[in-house]
Scaffold this motif. Structure first.
Motif, PDB file in Angstrom:
ATOM      1  N   ILE A  84       6.599 -26.492  46.173  1.00 27.10           N
ATOM      2  CA  ILE A  84       6.232 -27.060  44.864  1.00 27.10           C
ATOM      3  C   ILE A  84       7.473 -27.628  44.144  1.00 27.10           C
ATOM      4  CG2 ILE A  84       5.299 -26.564  42.544  1.00 27.10           C
ATOM      5  CD1 ILE A  84       3.006 -26.747  44.443  1.00 27.10           C
ATOM      6  N   ASN A 129      -3.527 -24.775  38.900  1.00 27.54           N
ATOM      7  CA  ASN A 129      -2.175 -24.847  38.318  1.00 27.54           C
ATOM      8  C   ASN A 129      -1.752 -26.295  38.132  1.00 27.54           C
ATOM      9  OD1 ASN A 129      -1.054 -21.920  38.431  1.00 27.54           O
ATOM     10  ND2 ASN A 129      -2.061 -22.239  40.418  1.00 27.54           N
ATOM     11  N   ARG A 142       3.395 -11.155  36.319  1.00 31.79           N
ATOM     12  CA  ARG A 142       3.455 -10.051  37.273  1.00 31.79           C
ATOM     13  C   ARG A 142       4.632  -9.099  37.008  1.00 31.79           C
ATOM     14  NH1 ARG A 142       3.866 -12.939  42.316  1.00 31.79           N
ATOM     15  NH2 ARG A 142       6.033 -12.392  42.642  1.00 31.79           N
ATOM     16  N   ASP A 176       2.105 -17.137  33.638  1.00 33.13           N
ATOM     17  CA  ASP A 176       3.395 -16.426  33.629  1.00 33.13           C
ATOM     18  C   ASP A 176       3.842 -16.101  32.213  1.00 33.13           C
ATOM     19  OD1 ASP A 176       3.212 -17.101  36.295  1.00 33.13           O
ATOM     20  OD2 ASP A 176       4.742 -18.657  36.215  1.00 33.13           O
ATOM     21  N   GLU A 201      -8.595 -18.326  41.244  1.00 32.85           N
ATOM     22  CA  GLU A 201      -7.465 -19.252  41.072  1.00 32.85           C
ATOM     23  C   GLU A 201      -7.210 -19.971  42.383  1.00 32.85           C
ATOM     24  OE1 GLU A 201      -3.712 -17.591  39.723  1.00 32.85           O
ATOM     25  OE2 GLU A 201      -2.742 -19.575  39.743  1.00 32.85           O
ATOM     26  N   GLN A 249      -8.019 -16.949  44.921  1.00 31.59           N
ATOM     27  CA  GLN A 249      -7.869 -15.522  44.620  1.00 31.59           C
ATOM     28  C   GLN A 249      -8.817 -15.121  43.487  1.00 31.59           C
ATOM     29  OE1 GLN A 249      -4.092 -14.040  43.043  1.00 31.59           O
ATOM     30  NE2 GLN A 249      -4.352 -12.140  44.187  1.00 31.59           N
TER      31      GLN A 249
HETATM   32  P1  C2E Z   1       1.147 -18.535  39.941  1.00 34.86           P
HETATM   33  O1  C2E Z   1       0.281 -19.628  39.439  1.00 34.86           O
HETATM   34  O2  C2E Z   1       1.719 -17.607  38.925  1.00 34.86           O
HETATM   35  O3  C2E Z   1       0.261 -17.766  41.018  1.00 34.86           O
HETATM   36  C1  C2E Z   1       0.285 -16.395  41.223  1.00 34.86           C
HETATM   37  C2  C2E Z   1       1.109 -16.045  42.444  1.00 34.86           C
HETATM   38  O4  C2E Z   1       1.154 -14.626  42.590  1.00 34.86           O
HETATM   39  C3  C2E Z   1       0.532 -16.567  43.746  1.00 34.86           C
HETATM   40  O5  C2E Z   1       1.618 -16.887  44.601  1.00 34.86           O
HETATM   41  C4  C2E Z   1      -0.232 -15.376  44.283  1.00 34.86           C
HETATM   42  O6  C2E Z   1      -0.420 -15.395  45.682  1.00 34.86           O
HETATM   43  C5  C2E Z   1       0.683 -14.262  43.875  1.00 34.86           C
HETATM   44  N1  C2E Z   1       0.001 -12.978  43.729  1.00 34.86           N
HETATM   45  C6  C2E Z   1      -1.271 -12.738  43.363  1.00 34.86           C
HETATM   46  N2  C2E Z   1      -1.533 -11.427  43.304  1.00 34.86           N
HETATM   47  C7  C2E Z   1      -0.388 -10.801  43.642  1.00 34.86           C
HETATM   48  C8  C2E Z   1      -0.009  -9.407  43.777  1.00 34.86           C
HETATM   49  O7  C2E Z   1      -0.783  -8.486  43.538  1.00 34.86           O
HETATM   50  N3  C2E Z   1       1.279  -9.158  44.150  1.00 34.86           N
HETATM   51  C9  C2E Z   1       2.173 -10.150  44.404  1.00 34.86           C
HETATM   52  N4  C2E Z   1       3.394  -9.797  44.787  1.00 34.86           N
HETATM   53  N5  C2E Z   1       1.847 -11.468  44.293  1.00 34.86           N
HETATM   54  C10 C2E Z   1       0.594 -11.776  43.907  1.00 34.86           C
HETATM   55  P2  C2E Z   1       1.627 -18.201  45.483  1.00 34.86           P
HETATM   56  O8  C2E Z   1       0.251 -18.484  45.984  1.00 34.86           O
HETATM   57  O9  C2E Z   1       2.735 -18.062  46.465  1.00 34.86           O
HETATM   58  O10 C2E Z   1       1.998 -19.326  44.431  1.00 34.86           O
HETATM   59  C11 C2E Z   1       3.246 -19.331  43.797  1.00 34.86           C
HETATM   60  C12 C2E Z   1       3.295 -20.327  42.676  1.00 34.86           C
HETATM   61  O11 C2E Z   1       3.212 -21.668  43.167  1.00 34.86           O
HETATM   62  C13 C2E Z   1       2.144 -20.200  41.689  1.00 34.86           C
HETATM   63  O12 C2E Z   1       2.384 -19.139  40.788  1.00 34.86           O
HETATM   64  C14 C2E Z   1       2.185 -21.565  41.040  1.00 34.86           C
HETATM   65  O13 C2E Z   1       3.178 -21.615  40.040  1.00 34.86           O
HETATM   66  C15 C2E Z   1       2.599 -22.451  42.196  1.00 34.86           C
HETATM   67  N6  C2E Z   1       1.407 -23.112  42.740  1.00 34.86           N
HETATM   68  C16 C2E Z   1       0.508 -22.657  43.645  1.00 34.86           C
HETATM   69  N7  C2E Z   1      -0.459 -23.568  43.874  1.00 34.86           N
HETATM   70  C17 C2E Z   1      -0.175 -24.629  43.080  1.00 34.86           C
HETATM   71  C18 C2E Z   1      -0.805 -25.904  42.838  1.00 34.86           C
HETATM   72  O14 C2E Z   1      -1.879 -26.253  43.382  1.00 34.86           O
HETATM   73  N8  C2E Z   1      -0.192 -26.744  41.946  1.00 34.86           N
HETATM   74  C19 C2E Z   1       0.971 -26.400  41.292  1.00 34.86           C
HETATM   75  N9  C2E Z   1       1.499 -27.282  40.432  1.00 34.86           N
HETATM   76  N10 C2E Z   1       1.559 -25.220  41.485  1.00 34.86           N
HETATM   77  C20 C2E Z   1       1.010 -24.336  42.355  1.00 34.86           C
END
Ligand code: C2E
Ligand code: MG
Ligand code: MG
Ligand code: MG
Length: 289
Positions: free
Chosen positions: A77, A117, A203, A180, A58, A45
């Motif tokens: 996760i 992350n 967010r 966050d 990201e 993103q």
């Molecule tokens: P995060 O790191 O806080 O990532 C941001 C999340 O917000 C992402 O969800 C992204 O798709 C979403 N997002 C971005 N822009 C917007 C927007 O405008 N509106 C809304 N409603 N959402 C938005 P995602 O991809 O579902 O990931 C969720 C969480 O999972 C991440 O939160 C992170 O904590 C974890 N995660 C994702 N990839 C990894 C990874 O490779 N390793 C680890 N340890 N955790 C991960």
């Protein structure tokens, strides 16, 4: 009678719980195999400054499950953390993201940095710093191409330990971000000592910008970050009203659906091409926001 009812309610719940844990076990077993079966994929993103220039991307993990379709990281996760699978998965994410940066460089596609992350368990791996250094070295990438995102809870679980680790990563030249920000328990005492580069405003605060209280909180976070020398990036920006408010509050950078969703590599490259311009300051990415 009440007793009998109580008992049947109890049985009902245990049956439900058993079912849920069976589903969890199945998912966990499938996740264990997902890496080998190449079902994991990184989406990216874009992150932009207030001039609309790309400052980085990201990396966000996706699980392409053969039956369930795309499984959200919010679902798997936590499972990966409980089972310890997050360690090999997290290592794969680092490898993949760094490999992708290298490929973009070789092809002349200029993505300034990738943010990855890190989970608590990964952060506590004794080999982490060496592994990160090794991966960057192998890819011949400057460490500044990589940023690691840590949440407040990861850092504050054992703050003194975390401080040492963050310093070692920072000394490599790797960027550090607090993800966050504002949702956890942030100790101002530690915050001023951490070698952090960016604060990611959660967010939930961005969503609240329509209200006076939301504005006050974001203003306070930006002001705190500025006085500590951190760059601020707002997460989850979805509307132009939020963007304008963030601009007025002097937030430095933005990430959210308003600009782009997380995308597979092919889509991201197409997105970059659409927004690529040659302006008075030379080549760069720029788009109207
Ligand atoms: P995060 O790191 O806080 O990532 C941001 C999340 O917000 C992402 O969800 C992204 O798709 C979403 N997002 C971005 N822009 C917007 C927007 O405008 N509106 C809304 N409603 N959402 C938005 P995602 O991809 O579902 O990931 C969720 C969480 O999972 C991440 O939160 C992170 O904590 C974890 N995660 C994702 N990839 C990894 C990874 O490779 N390793 C680890 N340890 N955790 C991960
Ligand atoms: Mg993040
Ligand atoms: Mg976040
Ligand atoms: Mg999050």
């Amino acid at each position: 009678r009440a007793k009998a009812e109580g008992r049947s309610t109890f049985r009902f719940f245990t049956a439900q719980m058993q079912q849920r844990s069976a589903a969890r076990l199945k998912l966990e077993a499938e996740l264990r195999r997902a890496l080998d079966k190449r079902e994991l994929q990184l989406y990216y993103q874009p992150q932009c400054n207030m001039q609309g220039q790309l400052v980085g991307v990201e990396a966000l993990l996706r699980w392409m499950h053969p039956e369930l379709g795309v499984v959200s990281p919010a679902e798997f996760i936590p499972l990966a953390e409980e089972s310890g699978l997050i360690v090999p998965i997290g290592m794969w994410v680092l490898q993949e993201a760094i490999g992708q940066m290298r490929e973009w460089r070789e092809r002349g596609i200029r993505v300034p940095a990738v943010a990855v992350n890190l989970s608590a368990l990964q952060f506590r791996q004794p080999q982490l710093v060496e592994q990160v250094a090794q991966l960057l070295h192998e890819a011949a990438l400057p460490a500044g191409c990589l940023e690691l995102e840590l949440t407040e809870s990861v850092v504050l679980e054992d703050p003194d330990d975390a401080l040492g680790l963050m310093e070692r990563l920072h000394n490599l030249g790797v960027g550090l971000a607090i993800d966050d920000f504002g949702t956890g328990y942030s100790s101002l005492n530690y915050l001023r000592r951490f070698p952090v580069d960016r604060l990611k405003i959660d967010r939930s605060f961005v969503q609240d910008l329509e209200q006076g209280r939301g504005i006050a909180i974001v203003r306070a976070i930006v002001s705190l970050a500025r006085s500590l020398g951190f760059v601020t990036i707002a997460e989850g920006v979805e509307t132009t009203a939020q963007l304008e408010q963030l601009r007025r509050l002097h937030c430095d950078q933005v990430q959210g659906f308003l600009f782009a969703r997380p995308m597979a590599v092919i889509q991201l490259e197409a997105w970059l091409q659409r927004h690529h311009v040659v302006g008075p300051d030379g080549e760069g990415w720029n788009f109207e926001i």
